[in-house]
Motif scaffolding. Structure first.
Motif, PDB file in Angstrom:
ATOM      1  N   PRO A 247       0.817  -1.207   0.000  1.00 29.19           N
ATOM      2  CA  PRO A 247       0.000   0.000   0.000  1.00 29.19           C
ATOM      3  C   PRO A 247       0.854   1.263   0.000  1.00 29.19           C
ATOM      4  CG  PRO A 247       0.190  -0.813   2.230  1.00 29.19           C
ATOM      5  CD  PRO A 247       0.964  -1.777   1.352  1.00 29.19           C
ATOM      6  N   LEU A 248       0.280   2.371  -0.433  1.00 31.11           N
ATOM      7  CA  LEU A 248       0.885   3.664  -0.156  1.00 31.11           C
ATOM      8  C   LEU A 248       0.925   3.806   1.367  1.00 31.11           C
ATOM      9  CD1 LEU A 248       1.793   6.178  -1.892  1.00 31.11           C
ATOM     10  CD2 LEU A 248      -0.413   7.195  -1.285  1.00 31.11           C
ATOM     11  N   PRO A 249       2.077   4.179   1.960  1.00 29.44           N
ATOM     12  CA  PRO A 249       2.227   4.053   3.412  1.00 29.44           C
ATOM     13  C   PRO A 249       1.587   5.180   4.230  1.00 29.44           C
ATOM     14  CG  PRO A 249       4.294   4.755   2.429  1.00 29.44           C
ATOM     15  CD  PRO A 249       3.356   4.493   1.296  1.00 29.44           C
TER      16      PRO A 249
ATOM     17  N   ALA B 206      -2.583   2.022  -6.357  1.00 26.46           N
ATOM     18  CA  ALA B 206      -2.663   2.609  -7.695  1.00 26.46           C
ATOM     19  C   ALA B 206      -1.769   3.829  -7.860  1.00 26.46           C
ATOM     20  CB  ALA B 206      -4.112   2.985  -8.016  1.00 26.46           C
ATOM     21  N   PHE B 207      -1.260   4.378  -6.749  1.00 25.81           N
ATOM     22  CA  PHE B 207      -0.340   5.511  -6.834  1.00 25.81           C
ATOM     23  C   PHE B 207       1.080   5.114  -6.440  1.00 25.81           C
ATOM     24  CE2 PHE B 207      -4.416   7.576  -6.913  1.00 25.81           C
ATOM     25  CZ  PHE B 207      -4.219   8.612  -7.824  1.00 25.81           C
ATOM     26  N   THR B 208       1.396   3.824  -6.605  1.00 28.94           N
ATOM     27  CA  THR B 208       2.786   3.357  -6.472  1.00 28.94           C
ATOM     28  C   THR B 208       3.178   2.653  -7.764  1.00 28.94           C
ATOM     29  OG1 THR B 208       2.127   1.255  -5.438  1.00 28.94           O
ATOM     30  CG2 THR B 208       2.603   3.095  -3.963  1.00 28.94           C
ATOM     31  N   THR B 209       3.034   3.356  -8.865  1.00 28.62           N
ATOM     32  CA  THR B 209       3.250   2.726 -10.170  1.00 28.62           C
ATOM     33  C   THR B 209       4.712   2.367 -10.421  1.00 28.62           C
ATOM     34  OG1 THR B 209       3.470   4.877 -11.284  1.00 28.62           O
ATOM     35  CG2 THR B 209       1.265   3.930 -11.155  1.00 28.62           C
TER      36      THR B 209
ATOM     37  N   PHE C  49      -3.304  -3.200  -9.731  1.00 26.56           N
ATOM     38  CA  PHE C  49      -3.391  -1.961  -8.965  1.00 26.56           C
ATOM     39  C   PHE C  49      -4.672  -1.964  -8.145  1.00 26.56           C
ATOM     40  CE2 PHE C  49      -0.631   0.986 -11.817  1.00 26.56           C
ATOM     41  CZ  PHE C  49       0.483   0.213 -11.504  1.00 26.56           C
ATOM     42  N   PHE C  50      -4.515  -1.676  -6.861  1.00 23.54           N
ATOM     43  CA  PHE C  50      -5.658  -1.517  -5.969  1.00 23.54           C
ATOM     44  C   PHE C  50      -5.776  -0.034  -5.649  1.00 23.54           C
ATOM     45  CE2 PHE C  50      -7.431  -1.128  -1.682  1.00 23.54           C
ATOM     46  CZ  PHE C  50      -8.665  -1.734  -1.889  1.00 23.54           C
TER      47      PHE C  50
ATOM     48  N   GLU D  69       0.622   9.224 -12.799  1.00 20.47           N
ATOM     49  CA  GLU D  69       0.321   7.958 -12.144  1.00 20.47           C
ATOM     50  C   GLU D  69      -0.921   7.296 -12.746  1.00 20.47           C
ATOM     51  OE1 GLU D  69       2.091   6.527  -8.933  1.00 20.47           O
ATOM     52  OE2 GLU D  69       3.385   7.467 -10.427  1.00 20.47           O
ATOM     53  N   THR D  70      -1.969   8.071 -12.995  1.00 21.63           N
ATOM     54  CA  THR D  70      -3.176   7.476 -13.563  1.00 21.63           C
ATOM     55  C   THR D  70      -2.930   6.956 -14.973  1.00 21.63           C
ATOM     56  OG1 THR D  70      -3.968   9.678 -14.248  1.00 21.63           O
ATOM     57  CG2 THR D  70      -4.785   8.809 -12.150  1.00 21.63           C
ATOM     58  N   HIS D  71      -2.081   7.619 -15.730  1.00 23.37           N
ATOM     59  CA  HIS D  71      -1.803   7.142 -17.085  1.00 23.37           C
ATOM     60  C   HIS D  71      -0.813   5.984 -17.090  1.00 23.37           C
ATOM     61  CE1 HIS D  71      -3.957   9.932 -19.867  1.00 23.37           C
ATOM     62  NE2 HIS D  71      -4.185  10.497 -18.692  1.00 23.37           N
TER      63      HIS D  71
END
Length: 476
Positions: A12-14, A124-127, A142-143, A217-219
């Motif tokens: 996870p993002l921490p 999803a923001f740790t691409t 991605f979660f 990140e989304t792309h």
């Protein structure tokens, strides 16, 4: 045989909200016969060990915790200090690729005692994790712990720039009517206002780090094996359909994950808490009448000014409602969150104030009738799952679009203005707890609860989709 199980590494993002959501999802995978390695940063793991019952982090058969460094150094006596979110986010992007690669190599060693890693579940923001999974040729799912509408809004940041809508022309655009501009061309988000998009668009700097990173990140997610959103079909159908049309990987709506975890038979009590939970608040709630308590919690990242804190406090006091208020030690910018003596005296007989609490249990308690929230997606999902209407004061990131949807699309929220005034706080609390609009919001909230429970109960739509993503992606 344990070594025959599929093995998911969950990263996870921490931050507290992202950790909570990922842990619920990991519990669901564990129930589906996965071996789980849940990855915390070393800082968060040490901090959580100080705050929780050690049994909560001891793991279970085929569920274990691992740690990697986040690239930020803190002295041991500073471990209770919350990390700056943007600095942490940028640090893990720069420093976590090699440690994650080394961890997976260790897990794949035959001497590790567990099965080889078969997939990675990344926030999803740790691409940056894609660099590791591509090299190892394992699926990277991605979660997404933020809302679908927040994610979709971030996806269109570059087009907002190309249309010369952002960056803002000057600081004046924050206070004039410019943020009321209607954006009518984003699919799945009809007539959204600029002010309802993720907060990072509120900048005059074209090189703003978070503005550009959110879009990137989304792309980058187009290279994921699949994307899972913590929601359920009835709640977010138009937005999920819009995301499915622009994202390359398959999209699955699986949630609310807190309910998925709750409906697992003999579900475990694994928790990663960065603050010590005060369970005494549940005993206090047990003594209160049904629906009589107003709950207040601004989450793990919101920071109030001293004036905002005082205005909220007097609004709560003047409402004459009983309330449970979570005031993290670092809730107020630059100082400890302590109520002035005159307010503390005023509310003493009808309030419970604490540093942290088991929120899911609080929201599910029959005594709780309303919730003042920062609109973080975990909090919104937990409140919807419990059938509790909300008063909304968004702070950062996807909280602005979440607020819009809670209030305007789903009919279960009322928004407080950005400039907090005690009179407005008092009025909205009274309206939610006693007024006609509050009664209508409670009715709608209970309707959404029924739909959420149906989706997350064993055999429901979210479990069906979890089985699909396991078969179609994780084990492919």
């Amino acid at each position: 045989m344990a070594n025959d199980k599929p093995h998911a590494v969950c990263f996870p993002l921490p931050t507290q909200g992202h950790i909570n959501a990922m842990l619920h999802f990991a519990n669901a995978l564990h129930f589906m016969d996965f071996h789980i390695t849940f990855v915390n940063t070393e800082f968060n793991h040490r901090r959580s060990l100080r705050k929780a019952d050690p049994a909560c982090l001891a793991g279970l058969p085929n569920f274990r915790f691992a740690t990697i460094p986040d690239g930020i150094s803190f002295p041991d006596d500073d471990i209770d200090r919350s990390q700056d979110f943007i600095a942490l986010y940028l640090s893990i992007k720069r420093h976590c690729v090699a440690p994650l690669r080394d961890l997976i190599a260790t897990l794949n060693d035959p001497c590790s005692g567990g099965p080889r890693v078969s997939c990675v579940i990344s926030d999803a923001f740790t691409t940056f994790t894609l660099a590791v999974t591509t090299e190892l040729s394992v699926p990277n799912i991605f979660f997404c712990s933020v809302s679908p509408v927040g994610y979709l809004g971030s996806f269109y940041i570059k087009e907002l720039i190309q249309r010369n809508i952002i960056p803002l022309r000057s600081e004046e655009d924050l206070t004039n009517s410019f943020l009321d501009t209607v954006i009518d061309w984003i699919p799945g988000m009809p007539n959204i206002r600029l002010k309802d998009l993720p907060s990072f668009i509120r900048t005059t700097n074209p090189l703003d780090i978070m503005l550009n990173d959110c879009w990137e990140e989304t792309h980058a997610s187009r290279d994921a094996s699949a994307i899972i959103f913590n929601t359920f079909h009835d709640l977010d159908t138009p937005v999920i359909e819009a995301l499915s049309s622009v994202l390359t990987p398959p999209v699955y709506d699986i949630g609310p994950v807190s309910l998925l975890s709750q409906y697992i038979p003999d579900h475990n009590s694994l928790r990663v808490n960065l603050w010590k939970e005060d369970s005494n608040c549940i005993e206090w709630l047990n003594e209160q009448k049904q629906g009589s308590v107003f709950y207040v919690n601004f989450g793990s990242l919101t920071v109030l000014t001293s004036n905002q804190f005082i205005e909220f406090a007097w609004g709560l006091a003047n409402s004459r409602c009983k309330f449970l208020w979570v005031t993290r030690p670092d809730l107020i910018e630059g100082e400890t969150a302590l109520l002035p003596a005159e307010i503390a005296t005023e509310i003493k007989e009808r309030s419970f104030v604490t540093n942290w609490c088991p929120q899911r249990e609080v929201l599910s308690h029959p005594a709780v009738g309303g919730f003042l929230t920062h609109c973080g997606w975990n909090s919104a999902m937990e409140s919807i799952s419990a059938g509790v209407p909300m008063i909304c004061w968004p702070f950062i990131s996807d909280q602005q679009p979440n607020c819009r949807y809670l209030c305007s699309e789903w009919g279960i929220g009322m928004e407080i203005g950005e400039e907090v005034k005690r009179e407005e706080v008092e009025r909205l609390i009274k309206e939610l707890m006693e007024g006609q609009k509050g009664k209508e919001m409670k009715r709608k909230a209970l309707e959404w609860k029924v739909k959420a429970v149906k989706a997350a109960s064993l055999g429901g739509d979210s479990w069906i989709k979890l089985e699909r993503v396991i078969k179609e992606v994780m084990l492919k």
